[in-house]
Design a protein around this motif. Structure first.
Motif, mmCIF file in Angstrom:
data_model
loop_
_atom_site.group_PDB
_atom_site.id
_atom_site.type_symbol
_atom_site.label_atom_id
_atom_site.label_comp_id
_atom_site.label_asym_id
_atom_site.label_seq_id
_atom_site.Cartn_x
_atom_site.Cartn_y
_atom_site.Cartn_z
ATOM 1 N N PHE A 1 2.272 6.154 3.750
ATOM 2 C CA PHE A 1 3.616 6.291 4.854
ATOM 3 C C PHE A 1 3.300 5.380 6.133
ATOM 4 C CE2 PHE A 1 6.231 8.287 7.841
ATOM 5 C CZ PHE A 1 7.169 7.885 7.708
ATOM 6 N N PRO A 2 3.758 4.735 6.505
ATOM 7 C CA PRO A 2 5.539 4.972 6.982
ATOM 8 C C PRO A 2 5.567 2.939 6.094
ATOM 9 C CG PRO A 2 4.482 4.063 8.816
ATOM 10 C CD PRO A 2 3.431 4.139 8.053
ATOM 11 N N LEU A 3 4.935 2.691 4.984
ATOM 12 C CA LEU A 3 4.751 1.527 4.475
ATOM 13 C C LEU A 3 5.999 1.123 3.033
ATOM 14 C CD1 LEU A 3 1.369 0.497 4.421
ATOM 15 C CD2 LEU A 3 2.535 0.270 6.520
ATOM 16 N N ASP A 4 6.264 0.676 2.897
ATOM 17 C CA ASP A 4 7.629 0.091 1.828
ATOM 18 C C ASP A 4 6.656 0.858 0.516
ATOM 19 O OD1 ASP A 4 9.386 -0.773 3.723
ATOM 20 O OD2 ASP A 4 8.588 -2.647 3.297
ATOM 21 N N GLY A 5 5.110 0.321 0.461
ATOM 22 C CA GLY A 5 4.857 1.375 -1.186
ATOM 23 C C GLY A 5 4.860 2.412 -1.083
ATOM 24 N N TYR A 6 4.721 3.030 0.165
ATOM 25 C CA TYR A 6 5.260 4.621 0.354
ATOM 26 C C TYR A 6 6.494 5.032 -0.964
ATOM 27 C CZ TYR A 6 6.731 8.883 1.904
ATOM 28 O OH TYR A 6 7.660 10.582 1.457
ATOM 29 N N THR A 7 7.521 3.600 -0.521
ATOM 30 C CA THR A 7 8.531 4.254 -0.749
ATOM 31 C C THR A 7 9.079 4.914 -2.195
ATOM 32 O OG1 THR A 7 9.826 4.361 0.583
ATOM 33 C CG2 THR A 7 11.234 3.404 -0.649
ATOM 34 N N LEU A 8 7.989 3.231 -2.407
ATOM 35 C CA LEU A 8 7.627 2.645 -4.355
ATOM 36 C C LEU A 8 7.011 3.498 -5.216
ATOM 37 C CD1 LEU A 8 7.641 -1.098 -3.705
ATOM 38 C CD2 LEU A 8 9.145 0.367 -4.138
ATOM 39 N N LEU B 1 -8.813 -7.435 1.956
ATOM 40 C CA LEU B 1 -8.553 -8.004 1.319
ATOM 41 C C LEU B 1 -6.679 -8.555 1.590
ATOM 42 C CD1 LEU B 1 -8.673 -8.618 -1.796
ATOM 43 C CD2 LEU B 1 -7.529 -5.905 -2.118
ATOM 44 N N VAL B 2 -6.147 -8.252 2.590
ATOM 45 C CA VAL B 2 -4.727 -8.374 2.426
ATOM 46 C C VAL B 2 -4.628 -9.762 2.930
ATOM 47 C CG1 VAL B 2 -2.611 -8.355 4.076
ATOM 48 C CG2 VAL B 2 -3.398 -6.174 2.477
ATOM 49 N N ALA C 1 -7.078 5.264 10.182
ATOM 50 C CA ALA C 1 -8.304 4.775 10.032
ATOM 51 C C ALA C 1 -8.901 3.693 8.530
ATOM 52 C CB ALA C 1 -8.493 6.151 9.833
ATOM 53 N N ILE C 2 -8.093 4.156 7.745
ATOM 54 C CA ILE C 2 -8.469 3.252 6.708
ATOM 55 C C ILE C 2 -8.587 1.455 7.103
ATOM 56 C CG2 ILE C 2 -7.580 1.770 4.234
ATOM 57 C CD1 ILE C 2 -6.702 4.482 3.475
ATOM 58 N N ILE D 1 0.501 -1.130 -0.196
ATOM 59 C CA ILE D 1 -0.140 0.195 0.172
ATOM 60 C C ILE D 1 0.515 0.767 0.294
ATOM 61 C CG2 ILE D 1 -1.774 1.737 1.021
ATOM 62 C CD1 ILE D 1 -2.862 -1.179 2.077
ATOM 63 N N PRO D 2 0.767 2.162 -1.131
ATOM 64 C CA PRO D 2 1.424 3.339 -0.210
ATOM 65 C C PRO D 2 1.528 4.206 -0.172
ATOM 66 C CG PRO D 2 -0.376 2.709 -2.236
ATOM 67 C CD PRO D 2 -0.370 2.123 -1.629
#
Length: 253
Positions: free
Chosen positions: A175-182, A231-232, A208-209, A172-173
Motif C-alpha cells: 500500500f498505496p501502490l496498485d500491486g497492493y490492490t491486486l 531494479l525499477v 524505507a525500502i 510492488i504489492p
C-alpha cells in the motif's frame, strides 16, 4: 546531476500523478462508483492526487544523493466503493488498479516510440549512435535541431521514463501502490482483512525500502540492483532503450 534534468524529473512526476489517478478515477466512475467524482478525484489536476509521503520520496529521488534521477514516488490511491462497481467488487478493483499501471506503461512506451521516430526523421539518431558524450553530444544534437526543441524533446524523454518507472513501481504489492490492490483481491477473506489493516505500516515500509535499502546494500557491499528502486530504474531504462529505437528499426526493415 544536471539541475535541469532534476527539475524535469520532478515536474514529470507531478504530471504523471494527475494522469494516472485521473484515469483510474474515470474508470471507477464508468464502472458505477460516482463517489470518486464527488470527492474531486475525477480530474487531471495533480494537486488532487498528491500524497505527502509519496511526494517527499519523489523529491529525494530527484537529487544526486539517490544515485540517479528516476522520479520514484506515489500519490493518494483511488479507492472506489467496491460494492458499487457493476463488474463486481474484486473484478472492479482489479480493473481500476490495472488502469493506473497500463496508463503509465502505455503512455511512456508510446512516447518512447514517438521520440525514437523523431530522432530518425530529423537525423539526430546519428549523434546517439556514436560515442559522443556531454558537451560534444549536445553540440551534435544542436546541429540537427534548435535549442528549444532539444529541451522539449529532452523533457519528453524524461516524462516517458518517469511514466514507465511509476508503472513498474506500482507492481510492488505494498500500500498505496496498485500491486497492493491486486494482491488484496487475490487473498482469502481473513488474510485480506489482516493485509488491509496493515496499510499504514506498509506505506512506511515502502518508503524505507526505497530510501534506506540502497544504503544498506552499499554498506554491506552487495549489488545495488537488489534494491527495488534500482531494479525499477534499470528495467525502465531498458524498456526506454528498446522502444525508443523500435520505430526507426522497423522502418529500416
Amino acid at each position: 546531476m544536471n539541475p535541469i534534468i532534476m527539475l524535469m524529473t520532478f515536474a514529470s512526476f507531478i504530471l504523471v500523478m494527475g494522469v494516472r489517478y485521473g484515469a483510474q478515477a474515470a474508470v471507477a466512475t464508468v464502472l458505477g462508483d460516482r463517489s470518486v467524482a464527488r470527492t474531486g478525484r475525477l480530474s487531471l489536476r495533480p494537486a488532487r492526487h498528491l500524497a505527502t509521503l509519496g511526494t517527499c520520496v519523489a523529491v529525494l529521488f530527484c537529487f544526486p544523493l539517490s544515485g540517479s534521477s528516476v522520479g520514484l514516488g506515489w500519490g493518494r490511491p483511488v479507492q472506489p466503493d467496491a460494492m458499487k462497481l457493476r463488474t463486481g467488487a474484486n473484478a472492479g478493483l482489479v480493473i481500476v488498479a490495472l488502469t493506473g499501471i497500463a496508463t503509465n506503461l502505455l503512455l511512456g512506451l508510446v512516447l518512447a516510440v514517438a521520440l525514437g521516430q523523431l530522432h530518425y526523421t530529423i537525423g539526430a539518431y546519428q549523434c546517439l549512435d556514436s560515442t559522443l558524450l556531454g558537451g560534444p553530444l549536445q553540440g551534435c544534437l544542436a546541429s540537427w535541431q534548435p535549442g528549444w526543441l532539444l529541451r522539449v524533446e529532452q523533457f519528453g524523454f524524461v516524462f516517458a521514463s518517469v511514466n514507465i518507472v511509476v508503472g513498474l513501481l506500482n507492481l510492488i504489492p505494498l500500500f498505496p501502490l496498485d500491486g497492493y490492490t491486486l494482491l488484496f483481491t487475490a487473498l482469502p477473506n481473513n488474510a485480506a482483512v489482516r493485509y488491509r489493516n496493515s496499510q499504514e505500516t506498509q506505506q512506511i515500509a515502502l518508503a524505507a525500502i526505497l530510501l534506506l535499502l540502497p544504503l544498506v546494500l552499499t554498506f554491506a557491499r552487495l549489488p545495488a540492483v537488489l534494491a527495488p528502486g534500482t531494479l525499477v530504474n534499470t528495467l525502465a531504462d531498458n524498456l526506454m532503450g528498446i522502444f525508443t529505437y523500435f520505430a526507426p528499426f522497423a522502418q529500416r526493415l
